[in-house]
Motif scaffolding. Sequence first.
Motif, PDB file in Angstrom:
ATOM      1  N   THR A  86      38.328  46.250  33.789  1.00  0.00           N
ATOM      2  CA  THR A  86      38.534  46.418  35.229  1.00  0.00           C
ATOM      3  C   THR A  86      37.214  46.626  35.960  1.00  0.00           C
ATOM      4  O   THR A  86      37.062  46.209  37.115  1.00  0.00           O
ATOM      5  N   PHE A  87      36.245  47.258  35.299  1.00  0.00           N
ATOM      6  CA  PHE A  87      34.913  47.402  35.885  1.00  0.00           C
ATOM      7  C   PHE A  87      34.328  46.019  36.173  1.00  0.00           C
ATOM      8  O   PHE A  87      33.807  45.758  37.270  1.00  0.00           O
ATOM      9  N   ALA A  88      34.412  45.134  35.183  1.00  0.00           N
ATOM     10  CA  ALA A  88      33.854  43.790  35.345  1.00  0.00           C
ATOM     11  C   ALA A  88      34.590  43.016  36.437  1.00  0.00           C
ATOM     12  O   ALA A  88      33.965  42.349  37.264  1.00  0.00           O
ATOM     13  N   ALA A  89      35.918  43.099  36.452  1.00  0.00           N
ATOM     14  CA  ALA A  89      36.689  42.356  37.456  1.00  0.00           C
ATOM     15  C   ALA A  89      36.376  42.843  38.866  1.00  0.00           C
ATOM     16  O   ALA A  89      36.149  42.046  39.785  1.00  0.00           O
ATOM     17  N   MET A  90      36.329  44.164  39.050  1.00  0.00           N
ATOM     18  CA  MET A  90      36.082  44.697  40.388  1.00  0.00           C
ATOM     19  C   MET A  90      34.627  44.560  40.782  1.00  0.00           C
ATOM     20  O   MET A  90      34.308  44.538  41.988  1.00  0.00           O
ATOM     21  N   ALA A  91      33.735  44.451  39.809  1.00  0.00           N
ATOM     22  CA  ALA A  91      32.319  44.266  40.125  1.00  0.00           C
ATOM     23  C   ALA A  91      32.101  43.002  40.949  1.00  0.00           C
ATOM     24  O   ALA A  91      31.136  42.914  41.724  1.00  0.00           O
ATOM     25  N   LEU A  92      32.986  42.021  40.815  1.00  0.00           N
ATOM     26  CA  LEU A  92      32.883  40.808  41.618  1.00  0.00           C
ATOM     27  C   LEU A  92      33.129  41.082  43.096  1.00  0.00           C
ATOM     28  O   LEU A  92      32.757  40.272  43.949  1.00  0.00           O
ATOM     29  N   TRP A  93      33.756  42.207  43.407  1.00  0.00           N
ATOM     30  CA  TRP A  93      34.153  42.491  44.789  1.00  0.00           C
ATOM     31  C   TRP A  93      33.332  43.577  45.450  1.00  0.00           C
ATOM     32  O   TRP A  93      33.230  43.591  46.686  1.00  0.00           O
ATOM     33  N   HIS A  94      32.763  44.508  44.690  1.00  0.00           N
ATOM     34  CA  HIS A  94      32.001  45.579  45.326  1.00  0.00           C
ATOM     35  C   HIS A  94      30.895  45.012  46.223  1.00  0.00           C
ATOM     36  O   HIS A  94      30.716  45.457  47.363  1.00  0.00           O
ATOM     37  N   GLY A  95      30.140  44.061  45.709  1.00  0.00           N
ATOM     38  CA  GLY A  95      29.047  43.502  46.490  1.00  0.00           C
ATOM     39  C   GLY A  95      29.524  42.724  47.689  1.00  0.00           C
ATOM     40  O   GLY A  95      28.961  42.830  48.790  1.00  0.00           O
ATOM     41  N   ALA A  96      30.571  41.909  47.502  1.00  0.00           N
ATOM     42  CA  ALA A  96      31.108  41.138  48.628  1.00  0.00           C
ATOM     43  C   ALA A  96      31.644  42.065  49.717  1.00  0.00           C
ATOM     44  O   ALA A  96      31.438  41.824  50.915  1.00  0.00           O
ATOM     45  N   LEU A  97      32.320  43.129  49.304  1.00  0.00           N
ATOM     46  CA  LEU A  97      32.827  44.093  50.282  1.00  0.00           C
ATOM     47  C   LEU A  97      31.693  44.791  51.011  1.00  0.00           C
ATOM     48  O   LEU A  97      31.776  45.045  52.221  1.00  0.00           O
ATOM     49  N   SER A  98      30.610  45.097  50.287  1.00  0.00           N
ATOM     50  CA  SER A  98      29.478  45.753  50.944  1.00  0.00           C
ATOM     51  C   SER A  98      28.743  44.800  51.874  1.00  0.00           C
ATOM     52  O   SER A  98      28.154  45.232  52.872  1.00  0.00           O
ATOM     53  N   ASP A  99      28.755  43.498  51.561  1.00  0.00           N
ATOM     54  CA  ASP A  99      28.171  42.510  52.469  1.00  0.00           C
ATOM     55  C   ASP A  99      28.974  42.405  53.765  1.00  0.00           C
ATOM     56  O   ASP A  99      28.431  42.025  54.804  1.00  0.00           O
ATOM     57  N   ARG A 100      30.259  42.741  53.684  1.00  0.00           N
ATOM     58  CA  ARG A 100      31.120  42.642  54.869  1.00  0.00           C
ATOM     59  C   ARG A 100      31.225  43.969  55.631  1.00  0.00           C
ATOM     60  O   ARG A 100      31.107  43.996  56.860  1.00  0.00           O
ATOM     61  N   PHE A 101      31.450  45.066  54.926  1.00  0.00           N
ATOM     62  CA  PHE A 101      31.745  46.341  55.584  1.00  0.00           C
ATOM     63  C   PHE A 101      30.569  47.328  55.563  1.00  0.00           C
ATOM     64  O   PHE A 101      30.689  48.415  56.133  1.00  0.00           O
ATOM     65  N   GLY A 102      29.489  46.961  54.920  1.00  0.00           N
ATOM     66  CA  GLY A 102      28.340  47.855  54.849  1.00  0.00           C
ATOM     67  C   GLY A 102      28.259  48.560  53.509  1.00  0.00           C
ATOM     68  O   GLY A 102      29.268  48.794  52.853  1.00  0.00           O
TER      69      GLY A 102
END
Length: 396
Positions: free
Chosen positions: A54-70
């Motif tokens: 789950t760490f690996a799967a969600m790691a794909l989204w942490h950066g994208a979310l931070s690019d969008r929401f800060g």
Amino acid sequence: MPATHPWIAALLAALAAIGPFSIDTYLPAFPEMAADLGATRIEVQQTLTAYMVTFAAMALWHGALSDRFGRRNVILVATSLFGVASLLCAFATSIEWLWGGRALQGMSAGAGMVVGRAVIRDIFDGARAQKLMSRVIMIFGIAPAVAPMVGGALLLAFGWRSIFVFLAVFAGVLVWMSWRFLPETLPPEQRQSLHPVGLARAYRAVFSSVPFLLLIAAVALNFNGFFVYVLSAPVFVMEHLGLGPGSFAWLFVPAVAGMMGGSWLSGNIAGQWTGRRTVITGFVVMFAAVGIGVVHAAVFAPSVPWSVLPVGIYTFGMALAMPTLTIYALDLFPARRGFASSCQSFAQVGLNALTAGLFAPLLWGSPLTLGAGASVFVALGLLCFVVWAAMAKNSR
């Protein structure tokens, strides 16, 4: 706190340390957890796999979310969720419940590491970025040494559940510190959309970039040469070395000393050595370490300190090379550093999850097989770097 404040490295390192604390702190408790939950050693080992998948799967989204929401918002939400997940683990009554709590921990634990790398590249370029990245890795390196000792002490004093209570408290402190001190380093005008089409194009661009894949593979494979010892620590320390559950420092203190030393040297030579010279030196040190480790394991019985010193030498070389390799990878996508950092973490932790579920159980049978496995990982890492360097030279 300004983005360039000296303490920003300590905060980013503490946020990144959630990952190793989530893994290393509870390693000494494996036998007690198995007995308390009526589980086998392999079933308890799979709590690591549940976490890392789950760490690996969600790691794909942490950066994208931070690019969008800060950067700051993502860190605050994810760290809060990690605290809740830790409490779920603390109250687990079955191995299945623990698997679920660990999976939720994995979903949230990577934000500090992923977003923290993007924060560094938001602030600095070139040698200054390498210096800050090295400083973060040096402070971060304390976590794998401290975590099993903290876990062992809590286990002896209060039982295995107290380890997860500690992780929940740790998360709560980091939430407060981030809310109070962490600045937002991504201006609103530079934020990226989460539109599915745009994200699909971004994923395709990143994962079809052969230079990026080679660089992140080199980082992941080098780290795996050390991580196989982390995963095998209960067997390596308590069975092969014949030490007790409070003796994990024999493995982790040399490993962390090496990591801190390599990170310190990387930061001090930034701007003086070329990046490639730094990376090649790191590989030379890593190969020397695995060579010494394999020869010792083949000739002598396991013992301290001789069986663990090669691990410290290895992490010195790994930490020397890692900041430069990471910056090379992130610089391929300057407009989406958070996204690129996510993809790097996905690849690295995906390999770590495979190691936890497959390679570590195959290799932990003896110090010789562990050393041989580390040798294969670093050889593959060097191959990736050599191919990347050849491609970069031909593209000039």
